[in-house]
Structure formats: structure tokens, C-alpha cells
Design a protein around this motif. Structure first.
Motif, short mmCIF file in Angstrom:
data_model
loop_
_atom_site.label_atom_id
_atom_site.label_comp_id
_atom_site.label_asym_id
_atom_site.label_seq_id
_atom_site.Cartn_x
_atom_site.Cartn_y
_atom_site.Cartn_z
N PRO A 133 39.45 41.47 35.62
CA PRO A 133 38.38 42.44 35.88
C PRO A 133 38.13 42.63 37.38
CG PRO A 133 37.43 40.34 35.26
CD PRO A 133 38.93 40.19 35.14
N MET A 134 39.12 43.22 38.06
CA MET A 134 39.05 43.38 39.50
C MET A 134 39.46 44.80 39.86
SD MET A 134 40.98 41.14 42.45
CE MET A 134 42.50 41.09 41.59
N ARG A 135 38.80 45.37 40.85
CA ARG A 135 39.11 46.72 41.29
C ARG A 135 39.19 46.74 42.81
NH1 ARG A 135 35.10 50.23 38.62
NH2 ARG A 135 36.48 50.06 36.85
N CYS A 136 40.21 47.41 43.34
CA CYS A 136 40.31 47.59 44.79
C CYS A 136 39.53 48.84 45.15
CB CYS A 136 41.77 47.72 45.21
SG CYS A 136 41.94 47.93 47.00
N ASN A 137 38.49 48.67 45.97
CA ASN A 137 37.66 49.81 46.36
C ASN A 137 38.23 50.61 47.51
OD1 ASN A 137 35.83 49.24 44.39
ND2 ASN A 137 34.30 48.36 45.75
N MET A 183 34.45 42.66 38.67
CA MET A 183 33.56 43.33 37.73
C MET A 183 32.80 42.37 36.82
SD MET A 183 34.37 46.22 38.88
CE MET A 183 33.59 47.39 37.84
N GLN A 184 33.40 41.22 36.55
CA GLN A 184 32.75 40.17 35.78
C GLN A 184 33.36 38.85 36.21
OE1 GLN A 184 33.80 40.28 31.51
NE2 GLN A 184 35.09 42.03 32.04
N PRO A 185 32.64 37.75 36.05
CA PRO A 185 33.17 36.46 36.53
C PRO A 185 34.56 36.17 35.95
CG PRO A 185 30.89 36.24 35.82
CD PRO A 185 31.33 37.61 35.41
N GLY A 227 31.11 40.29 42.06
CA GLY A 227 30.57 40.82 43.31
C GLY A 227 31.62 41.52 44.15
N LEU A 228 31.21 41.81 45.38
CA LEU A 228 32.04 42.54 46.33
C LEU A 228 32.60 41.57 47.36
CD1 LEU A 228 32.69 45.56 46.76
CD2 LEU A 228 30.80 45.63 48.38
N TYR A 229 33.90 41.64 47.61
CA TYR A 229 34.57 40.78 48.58
C TYR A 229 35.29 41.66 49.60
CZ TYR A 229 33.86 37.04 45.17
OH TYR A 229 33.31 36.14 44.29
N ASN A 230 34.99 41.46 50.88
CA ASN A 230 35.69 42.15 51.96
C ASN A 230 36.69 41.17 52.56
OD1 ASN A 230 34.22 44.65 51.89
ND2 ASN A 230 32.50 43.55 52.79
N ILE A 231 37.95 41.42 52.33
CA ILE A 231 39.02 40.54 52.83
C ILE A 231 39.51 41.12 54.14
CG2 ILE A 231 41.27 39.57 52.33
CD1 ILE A 231 40.60 40.00 49.33
#
Length: 178
Positions: A70-74, A96-98, A159-163
Motif C-alpha cells: 500500500p504505497m504510492r509515489c507522489n 496508505m496503510q501500515p 504517512g508521508l515520507y520525503n526521501i
């Protein structure tokens, strides 16, 4: 072959392949909408000529087990695309979810041809929330890949992660990075 085996194409001498002629290899993927039966989890590869007529193929290439993360690249952003310049890139992903501990063991960022990752540990950051990474070696560079070694004992929180990471742009950019 099996999982992760190299797919080798072998052509019979009596095929319609001709020297000095361009061929395109295409892969058609139909999402099964769920986990396929093991008896039907196969890829198919066919060779077609310029008139789209099939003349060879293998329709029994074993597939891998499909998983849903459940991951999306913004989006992706960078400070500079100029040649021979150190640039900071940001890849933003949303969980999107844990994701339960042990579901994934690494996150890999691949660079286009000629782009080199900075190997300085301080050149890689994840903000505002940190990813759960291994303590011993949280990240590493392996050629054109930046690898984040995830902690197998920790969930990845929603949550949101900025790599953020640094790269050195090549002196000559390829015309296509796909």
C-alpha cells in the motif's frame, strides 16, 4: 528456470529472423485482479514480425507470486539537472496503510544510466518521519541503486515520507532513460 532465473531466448535456425533488421520485444501484462492459481501463474512471450504476425513464442514462463504494497509515489523533484553537477533529489512516497514488519526487507531507488549516487551517509535523509531502517547499515549504494535496508522487526507507519539523496549528474545525458 525458476524464480529470479535469467530468461534466455533461443532461436531456431529455421525462424524468420533476419540479420540487420530491427525487432521489438513487448510484454503484455493482464492484472489478474487477485492471486492467480499456481497452475495459471505464467507469462507468455511471442515474437511478431513487422506485420504483427506471431512466428515464435513461449507461453509457459513461470510467474512470481504477486503482492500488494500500500504505497504510492507522489512525485520526484531535483535541485539541478545540469551536467556534472551535484544535485539533491527528493522522492515523496505515501504509505496508505501500515505495512507489517517483515513484509519488505528493502526499498531500492534506481538511477538512470550515468547518474551516480553520493556514498556519503549524510547525503541520504528521510523526513519528516524516518523509515524504520537497520541500525548497522541503514543505506548503501550498489552501482546504480540506492538501497534502504528496512528493519524486519518494525512496521512501516502510515504517512508521508520525503526521501532525499544526492546524485552526480553525468556529463552526457542519454536521450532516453526508460
Amino acid at each position: 528456470g525458476g524464480v529470479d532465473a535469467v530468461l534466455k531466448l533461443k532461436f531456431q535456425l529455421d525462424t524468420k529472423l533476419r540479420a540487420n533488421k530491427a525487432y521489438t520485444f513487448g510484454i503484455r501484462v493482464y492484472n489478474p485482479g487477485g492471486k492467480p492459481l499456481a497452475s495459471k501463474n505464467y507469462w507468455g512471450l511471442t515474437l511478431m514480425d513487422s506485420t504483427m504476425q506471431s512466428f515464435d513464442g513461449n507461453l509457459r514462463i513461470p510467474g512470481l507470486e504477486l503482492k500488494s504494497i500500500p504505497m504510492r509515489c507522489n512525485g520526484i523533484g531535483w535541485t539541478s539537472a545540469a551536467a556534472r553537477v551535484l544535485s539533491t533529489l527528493l522522492v515523496q512516497i505515501r504509505i496508505m496503510q501500515p505495512i507489517p514488519a517483515g513484509t519488505a526487507n528493502r526499498l531500492v531507488v534506481g538511477a538512470p544510466n550515468g547518474v551516480m549516487f553520493s556514498e556519503e551517509e549524510s547525503a541520504v535523509r528521510v523526513v519528516p518521519m524516518p523509515l524504520p531502517l537497520e541500525d548497522a547499515r541503514p543505506t548503501r549504494v550498489a552501482g546504480e541503486k540506492l538501497i534502504f535496508n528496512l528493519d524486519n522487526n518494525a512496521d512501516i507507519r502510515m504517512g508521508l515520507y520525503n526521501i532525499r539523496f544526492e546524485v552526480s549528474n553525468p556529463s552526457v545525458r542519454p536521450s532516453d532513460n526508460t
